[in-house]
Scaffold this motif. Structure first.
Motif, PDB file in Angstrom:
ATOM      1  N   PRO A   1      33.671 -34.958 -39.555  1.00 27.93           N
ATOM      2  CA  PRO A   1      32.109 -34.730 -39.990  1.00 27.93           C
ATOM      3  C   PRO A   1      32.172 -33.337 -38.836  1.00 27.93           C
ATOM      4  CG  PRO A   1      32.256 -36.585 -38.485  1.00 27.93           C
ATOM      5  CD  PRO A   1      33.728 -36.323 -39.238  1.00 27.93           C
ATOM      6  N   ILE A   2      31.418 -32.396 -39.313  1.00 29.97           N
ATOM      7  CA  ILE A   2      31.073 -31.089 -38.826  1.00 29.97           C
ATOM      8  C   ILE A   2      29.527 -30.659 -38.936  1.00 29.97           C
ATOM      9  CG2 ILE A   2      31.547 -28.704 -38.462  1.00 29.97           C
ATOM     10  CD1 ILE A   2      34.407 -29.367 -39.968  1.00 29.97           C
ATOM     11  N   VAL A   3      28.820 -30.495 -37.574  1.00 30.37           N
ATOM     12  CA  VAL A   3      27.708 -30.039 -37.837  1.00 30.37           C
ATOM     13  C   VAL A   3      27.425 -28.453 -37.716  1.00 30.37           C
ATOM     14  CG1 VAL A   3      25.451 -30.098 -36.529  1.00 30.37           C
ATOM     15  CG2 VAL A   3      26.713 -32.096 -36.756  1.00 30.37           C
ATOM     16  N   HIS A   4      26.679 -27.703 -38.406  1.00 31.67           N
ATOM     17  CA  HIS A   4      26.828 -26.429 -38.394  1.00 31.67           C
ATOM     18  C   HIS A   4      25.303 -25.841 -37.690  1.00 31.67           C
ATOM     19  CE1 HIS A   4      30.169 -25.686 -41.265  1.00 31.67           C
ATOM     20  NE2 HIS A   4      29.846 -26.876 -41.720  1.00 31.67           N
ATOM     21  N   CYS A   5      25.563 -25.057 -36.892  1.00 29.22           N
ATOM     22  CA  CYS A   5      24.380 -24.492 -36.424  1.00 29.22           C
ATOM     23  C   CYS A   5      23.512 -23.373 -37.483  1.00 29.22           C
ATOM     24  CB  CYS A   5      24.749 -23.210 -35.174  1.00 29.22           C
ATOM     25  SG  CYS A   5      23.211 -22.628 -34.513  1.00 29.22           S
ATOM     26  N   ASP A   6      22.335 -23.638 -37.771  1.00 26.58           N
ATOM     27  CA  ASP A   6      21.353 -23.057 -38.733  1.00 26.58           C
ATOM     28  C   ASP A   6      20.763 -21.858 -38.263  1.00 26.58           C
ATOM     29  OD1 ASP A   6      22.111 -25.098 -40.636  1.00 26.58           O
ATOM     30  OD2 ASP A   6      20.790 -26.326 -39.719  1.00 26.58           O
ATOM     31  N   ALA A   7      21.005 -21.299 -37.088  1.00 28.79           N
ATOM     32  CA  ALA A   7      20.518 -19.985 -36.784  1.00 28.79           C
ATOM     33  C   ALA A   7      21.225 -18.908 -37.177  1.00 28.79           C
ATOM     34  CB  ALA A   7      20.392 -20.110 -34.960  1.00 28.79           C
TER      35      ALA A   7
ATOM     36  N   VAL B   1      28.060 -37.101 -34.463  1.00 30.54           N
ATOM     37  CA  VAL B   1      28.436 -35.962 -33.799  1.00 30.54           C
ATOM     38  C   VAL B   1      27.193 -35.324 -33.031  1.00 30.54           C
ATOM     39  CG1 VAL B   1      28.829 -33.317 -34.263  1.00 30.54           C
ATOM     40  CG2 VAL B   1      29.903 -35.208 -35.699  1.00 30.54           C
ATOM     41  N   ARG B   2      25.817 -35.672 -33.664  1.00 32.15           N
ATOM     42  CA  ARG B   2      24.591 -35.176 -33.281  1.00 32.15           C
ATOM     43  C   ARG B   2      24.314 -35.766 -31.762  1.00 32.15           C
ATOM     44  NH1 ARG B   2      21.664 -35.046 -38.980  1.00 32.15           N
ATOM     45  NH2 ARG B   2      22.264 -32.681 -39.103  1.00 32.15           N
ATOM     46  N   ARG B   3      24.593 -37.258 -31.756  1.00 34.97           N
ATOM     47  CA  ARG B   3      24.567 -38.191 -30.765  1.00 34.97           C
ATOM     48  C   ARG B   3      25.371 -37.691 -29.608  1.00 34.97           C
ATOM     49  NH1 ARG B   3      27.355 -42.325 -29.289  1.00 34.97           N
ATOM     50  NH2 ARG B   3      28.178 -42.432 -31.337  1.00 34.97           N
ATOM     51  N   LEU B   4      26.673 -37.516 -29.937  1.00 29.26           N
ATOM     52  CA  LEU B   4      27.963 -37.137 -28.726  1.00 29.26           C
ATOM     53  C   LEU B   4      27.579 -35.662 -28.172  1.00 29.26           C
ATOM     54  CD1 LEU B   4      30.582 -38.786 -30.727  1.00 29.26           C
ATOM     55  CD2 LEU B   4      29.579 -39.670 -28.434  1.00 29.26           C
ATOM     56  N   ARG B   5      27.104 -34.899 -29.167  1.00 34.18           N
ATOM     57  CA  ARG B   5      27.130 -33.321 -28.714  1.00 34.18           C
ATOM     58  C   ARG B   5      25.804 -33.103 -28.050  1.00 34.18           C
ATOM     59  NH1 ARG B   5      31.815 -31.760 -27.560  1.00 34.18           N
ATOM     60  NH2 ARG B   5      33.364 -31.814 -29.195  1.00 34.18           N
ATOM     61  N   LYS B   6      24.946 -33.907 -28.018  1.00 37.56           N
ATOM     62  CA  LYS B   6      23.445 -33.632 -27.630  1.00 37.56           C
ATOM     63  C   LYS B   6      23.639 -33.454 -26.005  1.00 37.56           C
ATOM     64  CE  LYS B   6      18.915 -35.399 -27.326  1.00 37.56           C
ATOM     65  NZ  LYS B   6      17.866 -36.557 -27.871  1.00 37.56           N
ATOM     66  N   ALA B   7      24.576 -34.276 -25.451  1.00 37.64           N
ATOM     67  CA  ALA B   7      24.743 -33.984 -23.888  1.00 37.64           C
ATOM     68  C   ALA B   7      25.364 -32.367 -23.539  1.00 37.64           C
ATOM     69  CB  ALA B   7      26.002 -34.924 -23.441  1.00 37.64           C
TER      70      ALA B   7
ATOM     71  N   GLY C   1      23.935 -29.949 -24.955  1.00 38.45           N
ATOM     72  CA  GLY C   1      23.028 -28.767 -25.774  1.00 38.45           C
ATOM     73  C   GLY C   1      22.615 -28.784 -26.804  1.00 38.45           C
ATOM     74  N   TRP C   2      23.326 -29.491 -27.802  1.00 40.69           N
ATOM     75  CA  TRP C   2      23.124 -29.210 -29.410  1.00 40.69           C
ATOM     76  C   TRP C   2      21.870 -29.764 -29.554  1.00 40.69           C
ATOM     77  CZ3 TRP C   2      25.503 -26.834 -33.747  1.00 40.69           C
ATOM     78  CH2 TRP C   2      26.580 -26.038 -33.410  1.00 40.69           C
TER      79      TRP C   2
ATOM     80  N   ARG D   1      17.531 -29.134 -39.002  1.00 43.97           N
ATOM     81  CA  ARG D   1      18.175 -27.861 -38.812  1.00 43.97           C
ATOM     82  C   ARG D   1      18.951 -28.256 -37.382  1.00 43.97           C
ATOM     83  NH1 ARG D   1      14.231 -24.336 -37.427  1.00 43.97           N
ATOM     84  NH2 ARG D   1      15.968 -22.876 -36.926  1.00 43.97           N
ATOM     85  N   ASP D   2      20.004 -27.681 -37.136  1.00 44.30           N
ATOM     86  CA  ASP D   2      20.854 -28.108 -36.097  1.00 44.30           C
ATOM     87  C   ASP D   2      20.868 -26.717 -35.263  1.00 44.30           C
ATOM     88  OD1 ASP D   2      21.860 -30.952 -36.041  1.00 44.30           O
ATOM     89  OD2 ASP D   2      22.532 -30.247 -37.774  1.00 44.30           O
ATOM     90  N   ILE D   3      20.725 -26.535 -34.096  1.00 44.50           N
ATOM     91  CA  ILE D   3      20.495 -25.493 -33.285  1.00 44.50           C
ATOM     92  C   ILE D   3      21.764 -25.564 -32.260  1.00 44.50           C
ATOM     93  CG2 ILE D   3      19.241 -23.634 -31.928  1.00 44.50           C
ATOM     94  CD1 ILE D   3      18.561 -24.170 -34.944  1.00 44.50           C
ATOM     95  N   CYS D   4      22.733 -24.661 -32.089  1.00 40.67           N
ATOM     96  CA  CYS D   4      23.595 -24.757 -30.963  1.00 40.67           C
ATOM     97  C   CYS D   4      23.172 -24.252 -29.452  1.00 40.67           C
ATOM     98  CB  CYS D   4      25.010 -23.706 -30.865  1.00 40.67           C
ATOM     99  SG  CYS D   4      24.824 -22.009 -30.734  1.00 40.67           S
ATOM    100  N   PRO D   5      23.357 -24.494 -28.366  1.00 44.26           N
ATOM    101  CA  PRO D   5      22.990 -24.462 -27.122  1.00 44.26           C
ATOM    102  C   PRO D   5      22.655 -22.997 -26.993  1.00 44.26           C
ATOM    103  CG  PRO D   5      24.964 -25.870 -26.848  1.00 44.26           C
ATOM    104  CD  PRO D   5      24.845 -25.509 -28.091  1.00 44.26           C
ATOM    105  N   ASP D   6      23.496 -21.935 -27.432  1.00 39.37           N
ATOM    106  CA  ASP D   6      23.324 -20.361 -26.931  1.00 39.37           C
ATOM    107  C   ASP D   6      22.232 -20.080 -28.069  1.00 39.37           C
ATOM    108  OD1 ASP D   6      25.618 -20.769 -25.316  1.00 39.37           O
ATOM    109  OD2 ASP D   6      26.830 -19.783 -27.064  1.00 39.37           O
ATOM    110  N   CYS D   7      21.914 -20.538 -29.127  1.00 35.87           N
ATOM    111  CA  CYS D   7      20.778 -20.180 -30.113  1.00 35.87           C
ATOM    112  C   CYS D   7      19.526 -20.500 -29.538  1.00 35.87           C
ATOM    113  CB  CYS D   7      21.066 -20.592 -31.672  1.00 35.87           C
ATOM    114  SG  CYS D   7      22.559 -19.620 -32.148  1.00 35.87           S
ATOM    115  N   TRP D   8      19.829 -22.004 -29.057  1.00 32.82           N
ATOM    116  CA  TRP D   8      18.456 -22.563 -28.504  1.00 32.82           C
ATOM    117  C   TRP D   8      17.881 -21.680 -27.287  1.00 32.82           C
ATOM    118  CZ3 TRP D   8      15.604 -26.424 -30.003  1.00 32.82           C
ATOM    119  CH2 TRP D   8      14.336 -26.941 -29.234  1.00 32.82           C
TER     120      TRP D   8
END
Length: 60
Positions: A7-13, A32-38, A40-41, A48-55
Motif C-alpha cells: 500500500p502506497i500513499v501519494h502526496c496530493d500537493a 500507512v496513514r496511521r504509521l506515517r502520521k508521526a 508528519g504526513w 487528500r494526503d499531504i507530505c510534511p514538506d508540502c504541509w
C-alpha cells in the motif's frame, strides 16, 4: 513466483518532491496513514494526503 501488495500513499500537493510513501509494516492504506502520521504526513478532508514538506509550505 511471489507477489506482494504494497500500500502506497501519494502526496496530493502539486509539484511535490516526495510524491509517495509506504511503510514495511503496513497492510492497508489506513495502516500507512496511521504509521506515517508521526513522520508528519497529514490527511485532509476528502481523502487528500499531504507530505510534511508540502504541509509546511502551505500546500493544503
Amino acid at each position: 513466483m511471489s507477489f506482494y501488495m504494497i500500500p502506497i500513499v501519494h502526496c496530493d500537493a502539486p509539484d511535490c518532491e516526495k510524491p509517495e510513501i509506504h511503510h514495511p509494516e503496513a497492510r492497508t492504506i489506513a495502516d500507512v496513514r496511521r504509521l506515517r502520521k508521526a513522520d508528519g504526513w497529514r490527511q485532509r478532508p476528502g481523502g487528500r494526503d499531504i507530505c510534511p514538506d508540502c504541509w509546511t509550505a502551505g500546500h493544503r
